[in-house]
Design a protein around this motif. Structure first.
Motif, PDB file in Angstrom:
ATOM      1  N   SER A 157       0.725  -1.120  -0.114  1.00  0.00           N
ATOM      2  CA  SER A 157       0.085   0.062   0.007  1.00  0.00           C
ATOM      3  C   SER A 157       0.903   1.075   0.092  1.00  0.00           C
ATOM      4  O   SER A 157       2.058   1.295   0.328  1.00  0.00           O
ATOM      5  N   HIS A 158       0.215   2.351  -0.329  1.00  0.00           N
ATOM      6  CA  HIS A 158       1.127   3.606  -0.093  1.00  0.00           C
ATOM      7  C   HIS A 158       0.758   4.355   1.116  1.00  0.00           C
ATOM      8  O   HIS A 158      -0.468   4.061   1.870  1.00  0.00           O
ATOM      9  N   SER A 159       1.589   5.182   1.667  1.00  0.00           N
ATOM     10  CA  SER A 159       1.489   5.651   2.829  1.00  0.00           C
ATOM     11  C   SER A 159       0.357   6.628   2.999  1.00  0.00           C
ATOM     12  O   SER A 159      -0.496   6.603   4.136  1.00  0.00           O
ATOM     13  N   SER A 160      -0.190   7.181   1.814  1.00  0.00           N
ATOM     14  CA  SER A 160      -1.359   7.870   2.060  1.00  0.00           C
ATOM     15  C   SER A 160      -2.792   7.292   2.058  1.00  0.00           C
ATOM     16  O   SER A 160      -3.762   7.833   2.055  1.00  0.00           O
ATOM     17  N   HIS A 161      -2.623   5.796   2.112  1.00  0.00           N
ATOM     18  CA  HIS A 161      -3.648   5.039   2.128  1.00  0.00           C
ATOM     19  C   HIS A 161      -4.265   4.487   3.329  1.00  0.00           C
ATOM     20  O   HIS A 161      -5.064   3.912   3.504  1.00  0.00           O
ATOM     21  N   LYS A 171       2.293  -7.227  13.503  1.00  0.00           N
ATOM     22  CA  LYS A 171       2.739  -7.795  12.151  1.00  0.00           C
ATOM     23  C   LYS A 171       4.192  -7.268  11.930  1.00  0.00           C
ATOM     24  O   LYS A 171       4.600  -6.531  12.802  1.00  0.00           O
ATOM     25  N   ASP A 172       4.582  -7.729  10.790  1.00  0.00           N
ATOM     26  CA  ASP A 172       5.963  -7.143  10.395  1.00  0.00           C
ATOM     27  C   ASP A 172       5.809  -6.388   9.179  1.00  0.00           C
ATOM     28  O   ASP A 172       5.360  -6.626   8.257  1.00  0.00           O
ATOM     29  N   VAL A 173       6.279  -5.144   9.200  1.00  0.00           N
ATOM     30  CA  VAL A 173       6.077  -4.150   8.187  1.00  0.00           C
ATOM     31  C   VAL A 173       7.236  -3.470   7.796  1.00  0.00           C
ATOM     32  O   VAL A 173       8.253  -2.936   8.565  1.00  0.00           O
ATOM     33  N   THR A 174       7.423  -3.510   6.485  1.00  0.00           N
ATOM     34  CA  THR A 174       8.695  -2.790   5.835  1.00  0.00           C
ATOM     35  C   THR A 174       8.003  -1.475   5.221  1.00  0.00           C
ATOM     36  O   THR A 174       7.467  -1.347   4.321  1.00  0.00           O
ATOM     37  N   VAL A 175       8.471  -0.451   5.519  1.00  0.00           N
ATOM     38  CA  VAL A 175       8.422   1.099   5.009  1.00  0.00           C
ATOM     39  C   VAL A 175       9.392   1.569   4.152  1.00  0.00           C
ATOM     40  O   VAL A 175      10.666   1.578   4.353  1.00  0.00           O
ATOM     41  N   ILE A 176       9.014   1.817   2.897  1.00  0.00           N
ATOM     42  CA  ILE A 176       9.939   2.395   2.042  1.00  0.00           C
ATOM     43  C   ILE A 176       9.933   3.793   1.879  1.00  0.00           C
ATOM     44  O   ILE A 176       8.816   4.358   1.682  1.00  0.00           O
ATOM     45  N   GLY A 177      11.294   4.331   1.905  1.00  0.00           N
ATOM     46  CA  GLY A 177      11.389   5.590   1.752  1.00  0.00           C
ATOM     47  C   GLY A 177      12.172   6.473   3.180  1.00  0.00           C
ATOM     48  O   GLY A 177      12.326   5.766   4.198  1.00  0.00           O
ATOM     49  N   ALA A 291       4.679 -15.111  -1.112  1.00  0.00           N
ATOM     50  CA  ALA A 291       4.803 -16.765  -0.936  1.00  0.00           C
ATOM     51  C   ALA A 291       4.261 -16.796   0.247  1.00  0.00           C
ATOM     52  O   ALA A 291       4.781 -16.235   1.244  1.00  0.00           O
ATOM     53  N   ALA A 292       3.290 -17.915   0.231  1.00  0.00           N
ATOM     54  CA  ALA A 292       2.856 -18.507   1.722  1.00  0.00           C
ATOM     55  C   ALA A 292       2.200 -17.242   2.529  1.00  0.00           C
ATOM     56  O   ALA A 292       2.531 -17.160   3.847  1.00  0.00           O
ATOM     57  N   GLY A 293       1.579 -16.297   1.808  1.00  0.00           N
ATOM     58  CA  GLY A 293       1.057 -15.075   2.663  1.00  0.00           C
ATOM     59  C   GLY A 293       1.944 -14.112   2.947  1.00  0.00           C
ATOM     60  O   GLY A 293       1.630 -13.116   3.659  1.00  0.00           O
ATOM     61  N   ARG A 294       3.109 -14.035   2.449  1.00  0.00           N
ATOM     62  CA  ARG A 294       4.239 -13.147   3.072  1.00  0.00           C
ATOM     63  C   ARG A 294       4.849 -12.320   1.851  1.00  0.00           C
ATOM     64  O   ARG A 294       4.635 -12.828   0.716  1.00  0.00           O
ATOM     65  N   VAL A 295       5.369 -11.191   1.856  1.00  0.00           N
ATOM     66  CA  VAL A 295       6.076 -10.517   0.925  1.00  0.00           C
ATOM     67  C   VAL A 295       7.805 -10.815   0.836  1.00  0.00           C
ATOM     68  O   VAL A 295       8.380 -10.688   1.982  1.00  0.00           O
ATOM     69  N   ARG A 296       8.330 -11.507  -0.272  1.00  0.00           N
ATOM     70  CA  ARG A 296       9.475 -11.605  -0.031  1.00  0.00           C
ATOM     71  C   ARG A 296      10.328 -10.390  -0.918  1.00  0.00           C
ATOM     72  O   ARG A 296      10.012 -10.304  -2.121  1.00  0.00           O
ATOM     73  N   PHE A 310      14.854 -10.334   2.746  1.00  0.00           N
ATOM     74  CA  PHE A 310      13.818 -10.873   3.914  1.00  0.00           C
ATOM     75  C   PHE A 310      12.459 -10.793   3.360  1.00  0.00           C
ATOM     76  O   PHE A 310      11.980 -10.455   2.243  1.00  0.00           O
ATOM     77  N   GLU A 311      11.666 -11.277   4.229  1.00  0.00           N
ATOM     78  CA  GLU A 311      10.282 -11.713   4.223  1.00  0.00           C
ATOM     79  C   GLU A 311       9.495 -10.479   5.041  1.00  0.00           C
ATOM     80  O   GLU A 311      10.021 -10.411   6.412  1.00  0.00           O
ATOM     81  N   THR A 312       8.238 -10.099   4.871  1.00  0.00           N
ATOM     82  CA  THR A 312       7.679  -9.253   5.391  1.00  0.00           C
ATOM     83  C   THR A 312       6.156  -9.341   5.397  1.00  0.00           C
ATOM     84  O   THR A 312       5.672  -9.936   4.384  1.00  0.00           O
ATOM     85  N   ASP A 313       5.216  -9.015   6.394  1.00  0.00           N
ATOM     86  CA  ASP A 313       3.822  -9.466   6.086  1.00  0.00           C
ATOM     87  C   ASP A 313       3.203  -8.181   5.011  1.00  0.00           C
ATOM     88  O   ASP A 313       2.264  -8.352   4.575  1.00  0.00           O
ATOM     89  N   HIS A 314       3.913  -6.859   5.378  1.00  0.00           N
ATOM     90  CA  HIS A 314       3.288  -5.947   4.462  1.00  0.00           C
ATOM     91  C   HIS A 314       4.269  -5.032   4.026  1.00  0.00           C
ATOM     92  O   HIS A 314       5.313  -4.500   4.851  1.00  0.00           O
ATOM     93  N   VAL A 315       4.107  -4.266   3.010  1.00  0.00           N
ATOM     94  CA  VAL A 315       4.994  -3.144   2.514  1.00  0.00           C
ATOM     95  C   VAL A 315       4.245  -1.854   2.394  1.00  0.00           C
ATOM     96  O   VAL A 315       3.434  -1.809   1.512  1.00  0.00           O
TER      97      VAL A 315
END
Length: 423
Positions: A157-161, A171-177, A291-296, A310-315
């Motif tokens: 998703s985008h940060s504005s969402h 959860k495990d979340v990766t933020v890009i930026g 894969a398997a419900g996670r983002v690689r 690495f894997e994360t639940d959401h980006v």
């Protein structure tokens, strides 16, 4: 037929409507007031802008943020950030007191018609206006890295969402930026118990410093004057003289628009990030898969070329916005296709904010390439509202409506020198 249809009810749209009504124009405003601020920013966020640089604009200057706070028994103080909730409530108060009734329906499409334009709302009603001001904010222009496209909103998703980050608890979340949106989002996630990391391409994070006192010795004030975009003469120019910015050579404007006031975190979020957020610098996403419900994520590093996959639940992509004419999807193809654009696909705006299609005016982020960095902030709303309404009044005195820069045959490049659209 209305004199002016204002599409969008954020700070720019509301300010334009207030000035238009003050000029005696018959104006109709569409959109949910302050929707971007109410619906697309998580609770707990703050504005980077100083309170005195966060005013919506009315012709008589009666409805500023400080007046709203005063009536509520508080004070808008220099150096104290304003919460998104307070600013949203201020915008609603402004709409109630300084703007004609707002039609909260969204405009689904906009096309040319004899004598002006025809807007169709999402429920199918059509309303006509002789001129239009597009003040659609930033949401149509969200930018997500290509490597993340196509994974689905469950995973990216985008940060504005996000109005609410609660769904990411545990959860495990990766933020890009590496800018304020990324850093503050990450801080809020960490503070609610989310395991979060920030992935940034930059070599180091940039942080804004605590602003100096508003009243300072005159020598300090002369060396680095305050402005709505920060201290210093360069920021003062961007903030206070957007009309002068527009007179710069196109190449200079493009360079400044792309680089000025780049990604940086506010001083008041720094400790929150450094104490609770993992930060990976010199890295960007090369590929992403589910894969398997996670983002690689496969990550490119610095000069070594490698990175910690690495894997994360959401980006969450806090990767900004790109205001091109192609993303103005509500415009009919013939109108959108006739807009003169620069090399980046951003539409030109005249000195009065009129696009190359007579009667169609632009406001906000989409005009930053013409008027500079102030158009990315609330600070630019006052200059825009006054100038744009002046242009609308001029447009109403001339006819006919139609494209002044016709779309070339065969869909060729529509890039046009700025002189071609000067009024």
């Amino acid at each position: 037929m209305y004199d002016l249809l204002v599409v969008g009810a954020g700070p720019y749209g509301l300010s334009i409507a207030s000035h238009a009504a003050g000029a005696g124009l018959d104006v109709r405003v569409f959109g949910r007031p302050m929707a971007s601020w109410r619906d697309h920013m998580p609770r707990g966020m703050f504005l980077k802008s100083e309170p005195w640089a966060s005013n919506l604009s009315d012709p008589r200057g009666r409805y500023g943020l400080s007046e709203y706070c005063r009536l509520g028994g508080t004070e808008a103080r220099h150096g104290e950030p304003v919460s998104v909730e307070t600013f949203s409530s201020y915008g609603l108060w402004f709409a109630q007191h300084a703007v004609p009734d707002v039609d909260e329906r969204m405009v689904a499409s906009l096309r040319a018609c004899p004598g002006g334009f025809e807007a169709t709302t999402q429920d199918g009603q059509t309303i006509r206006g002789r001129t239009v001001a597009l003040a659609v904010g930033v949401i149509p222009f969200v930018e997500i890295p290509p490597a993340l496209l196509g994974l689905g909103t469950e995973y990216v998703s985008h940060s504005s969402h996000h109005r609410d980050l609660d769904r990411f608890r545990g959860k495990d979340v990766t933020v890009i930026g590496g800018g304020q949106a990324a850093l503050e989002t990450a801080a809020l996630l960490a503070e609610q118990g989310t395991r979060v990391r920030v992935l940034a391409r930059s070599h180091q994070l940039s942080w804004n410093t605590v602003p100096p006192a508003f009243k300072r010795p005159w020598r300090e004030a002369v060396r680095a004057p305050h402005s709505g975009l920060g201290c210093g003469w360069r920021n003062w120019f961007y903030s206070e003289v957007p009309g002068g910015f527009r007179r710069l050579p196109e190449a200079t404007r493009a360079r400044i628009s792309a680089s000025a006031l780049g990604p940086a975190g506010a001083w008041w979020v720094r400790e929150r990030v450094e104490s609770g957020v993992e930060v990976l610098l010199d890295h960007e996403v090369a590929t992403a898969s589910v894969a398997a419900g996670r983002v690689r994520l496969e990550v490119m590093g610095d000069a070594s070329g490698g990175g910690p996959d690495f894997e994360t639940d959401h980006v969450i992509a806090a990767t900004g916005f790109k205001a091109t004419s192609a993303r103005l999807g509500l415009l009919a193809p013939d109108v959108r296709g006739s807009l003169a654009v620069n090399a980046a696909g951003e539409p030109y705006a005249s000195a009065d904010f009129e696009s190359s299609y007579p009667g169609l005016f632009l406001a906000g982020l989409v005009t930053a390439s013409s008027f500079g960095p102030a158009m990315r902030f609330v600070q630019g709303a006052s200059f825009t509202a006054g100038r744009l309404v002046r242009g609308v009044r001029r447009s109403l005195r001339r006819r006919p409506v139609g494209p002044s820069v016709p779309a070339p045959a065969g869909g060729r490049d529509r890039r046009t020198p700025l002189d071609a659209v000067k009024r």
